[in-house]
Scaffold this motif. Sequence first.
Motif, short mmCIF file in Angstrom:
data_model
loop_
_atom_site.label_atom_id
_atom_site.label_comp_id
_atom_site.label_asym_id
_atom_site.label_seq_id
_atom_site.Cartn_x
_atom_site.Cartn_y
_atom_site.Cartn_z
N ASN A 59 8.80 -10.68 -4.54
CA ASN A 59 7.73 -11.98 -3.78
C ASN A 59 7.04 -12.55 -5.02
O ASN A 59 5.92 -13.34 -4.46
N GLY A 60 7.01 -12.10 -6.19
CA GLY A 60 6.11 -13.03 -7.17
C GLY A 60 4.61 -12.23 -7.59
O GLY A 60 3.96 -12.86 -8.17
N LEU A 61 4.32 -11.10 -6.63
CA LEU A 61 3.10 -10.66 -6.77
C LEU A 61 3.18 -9.50 -7.88
O LEU A 61 4.11 -8.82 -7.92
N GLU A 62 1.99 -9.38 -8.73
CA GLU A 62 1.88 -8.42 -9.77
C GLU A 62 1.15 -7.12 -9.01
O GLU A 62 0.12 -7.46 -8.47
N HIS A 63 1.69 -6.01 -9.41
CA HIS A 63 1.06 -4.74 -9.03
C HIS A 63 0.57 -3.95 -10.39
O HIS A 63 1.49 -3.68 -11.08
N GLU A 64 -0.62 -3.26 -10.07
CA GLU A 64 -0.93 -2.49 -11.32
C GLU A 64 -0.83 -1.33 -10.51
O GLU A 64 -1.15 -0.56 -9.35
N LEU A 65 0.09 -0.22 -11.50
CA LEU A 65 0.59 1.03 -10.70
C LEU A 65 -0.29 2.07 -11.27
O LEU A 65 -0.70 2.24 -12.35
N ARG B 232 6.51 5.64 2.52
CA ARG B 232 5.40 4.94 3.17
C ARG B 232 4.04 4.55 2.46
O ARG B 232 3.40 3.76 2.49
N LYS B 233 3.63 5.98 2.07
CA LYS B 233 2.63 5.73 0.87
C LYS B 233 2.46 4.58 -0.04
O LYS B 233 1.55 3.92 -0.14
N THR B 234 3.69 4.61 -0.64
CA THR B 234 3.86 3.59 -1.86
C THR B 234 3.67 2.05 -1.35
O THR B 234 3.10 1.35 -1.84
N ARG B 235 4.40 2.04 -0.05
CA ARG B 235 4.61 0.70 0.56
C ARG B 235 3.02 0.29 1.04
O ARG B 235 2.38 -1.00 0.85
N LYS B 236 2.16 1.01 1.64
CA LYS B 236 0.81 0.97 1.88
C LYS B 236 -0.05 0.85 0.70
O LYS B 236 -0.84 -0.22 0.81
N GLN B 237 0.07 1.61 -0.34
CA GLN B 237 -0.50 1.27 -1.61
C GLN B 237 -0.44 -0.11 -2.10
O GLN B 237 -1.42 -0.75 -2.52
N LEU B 238 0.78 -0.82 -2.14
CA LEU B 238 1.09 -2.09 -2.86
C LEU B 238 1.08 -3.21 -1.81
O LEU B 238 1.25 -4.29 -2.02
N GLY B 239 0.74 -3.01 -0.54
CA GLY B 239 0.83 -3.93 0.40
C GLY B 239 2.06 -4.81 0.79
O GLY B 239 2.27 -5.99 0.88
N LEU B 240 3.42 -3.89 0.90
CA LEU B 240 4.44 -4.33 0.91
C LEU B 240 5.24 -4.05 2.28
O LEU B 240 4.81 -2.80 2.77
#
Length: 593
Positions: free
Chosen positions: A100-106, A152-160
């Motif tokens: 979706n073009g968004l950059e995520h810091e991991l 679910r945890k990763t999706r919520k952390q990254l807002g996806l």
Amino acid sequence: DVESPGFAIPDSSAEIQSEECLRFACRAYDNVDAAGQSPEWMQRRLAQAGMRPISILVDLTNYVMLELGQPLHAFDREKLAEQRIVVRHAKPGEKLTTLNGLEHELDGQMMICDALKPVGVPGVMGGLETEVTDGTTKLLLESANFRHTTVRKTRKQLGLNTEASYRFERCVDPNGVVRAIERFTQLLIESQARVSYSNIVDLYPGRDEWGPVALRLERANRLLGMTIGADAAEGYLRNLGFDLSVSHDPVTTFQVVPPSWRPDIVREIDLVEELGRVHGYERIPNELPIGQTPVGGPKGHLFRVDLIREAMVRAGFIQVMSHSLRDLHPLDALGERIGPKNPGSPEMAWLRNSNLPCLAEAAIRNGGKDVHLFEIGKVFTSTLEYRSLGVLSTGSLQPAHWRKSESVAADFYSLKGTIKSAFQSVEIPLEFRPRCAEDPRLHPTRSADIMLGGQNLGWLAQIHPNVAEAVGLSEETILAEVNLDALESGTVQDIAYKPLSRNPSVRRDISIEISKSTAFDSVERALRQACGDVLERQWLFDVYEGKGIAVGNHSLSVALQFRKHGGNFTDEEANQVRERAVAALVELGAKPR
């Protein structure tokens, strides 16, 4: 079935380094026309399912996901470093730009990576750098199974939020991973005959062996309140995909193995619910409930805590209920403090490790004098959470009277008597010993440890003058804290109840001279052991020292109240019990007066 693979890829094409990835499989494809369109029938079905047709590869992955419930993801193989996939946790500072073009810091999330960097969020969305484009000719298809809580945890952390994450969060059949790849291959070859494909690399470290769950049909019918025959029950379970065997001795029992897509079936009651759901809840007859109604209210340890609460109220103390989150305070207990990572305000930045700060603030809000408060609530240390009784007593013990009689002020001994009586109401004989540990909150010479069978439950003390001045309380304020959860240990006996006696009580008094160094607790204990069950109550009614009493000694006068169940005490019987009590005190070093 599809034809044999046209080329091979090594098993090292995929590697799992995270326990959160239960299964990972992949297959490589060559001579793919990514710019092509999917068949018209597939586009029509996708549109009817609410999905927009895009391209052959995207449509195929979406179609297989809808058909089999297994999400897939396609990578441009030439964009993967070393053309391999590694499932691992992200290193701090790594970044990923999703489709979706968004950059995520991991930082620590499980990621789909190539040999160098993250290329996708597992179970959620792929990365932009390895996206399949119209120029893609070499493809790597991923089909995997991940722990649903991790997705679910990763999706919520990254807002996806995606169709794939929706399915993975609700559990996907791990045995459908390879089946989905084969179905994708079949559909792709039907659309593009020139495509060649490799073997499937399948890693399955999270394989579960599903054992049988016993289902007793008699119990199922009793729980459902309706009768389901053995043949009907067997048919329902087999139609749902369960494997089972039947035993009819002594009652009909099924050994049921749930299919891999039903991870929710783990107990007998889960199978009972399935039978009721398929047979029809509307068939359950309307009948009045039967059985015994249990006595309500708390049980066991919580019942004992409630009795202590009632005893404190009867003694004239007012219960306080405070919030567990608060600011730092001079009456906080010693030790490391803990609190939420993101507190709502500085005033609620720490979990309390003592009830005393809350009691002190409540006392000040109510004038700061002639207040007697207690609170039973949770306190928190860095390693422990337990229920604590906190008590604060200061000022007059009785309200002002029109006769202007002098009222007794609260002191160390008044609060000691209150706490002792409260615990005696639940048959817990507390002991008080001089306090050895240093505590800057407490007066150095007016404090005691509260003991039970050699175990330290808490303490009782007068407030330190410096702390009293800092918080705005009187220097005569008395404080106490008791760990109530420690009462659950084996040193506490169950409360024994006995009927009330219709017979009158008999009183005998004893006066003794004894050393001041002898604790009155030992006197009480000796009297209780000597008199036995007939001793209903004992109390100290006079203390004297002066003429006729040796230096270092004092005279104690104790009243003993005897009562016999089912009969009256004679004078001779009462005197015999009194003589046993005197003899026990003589052994303790006392001299009768």
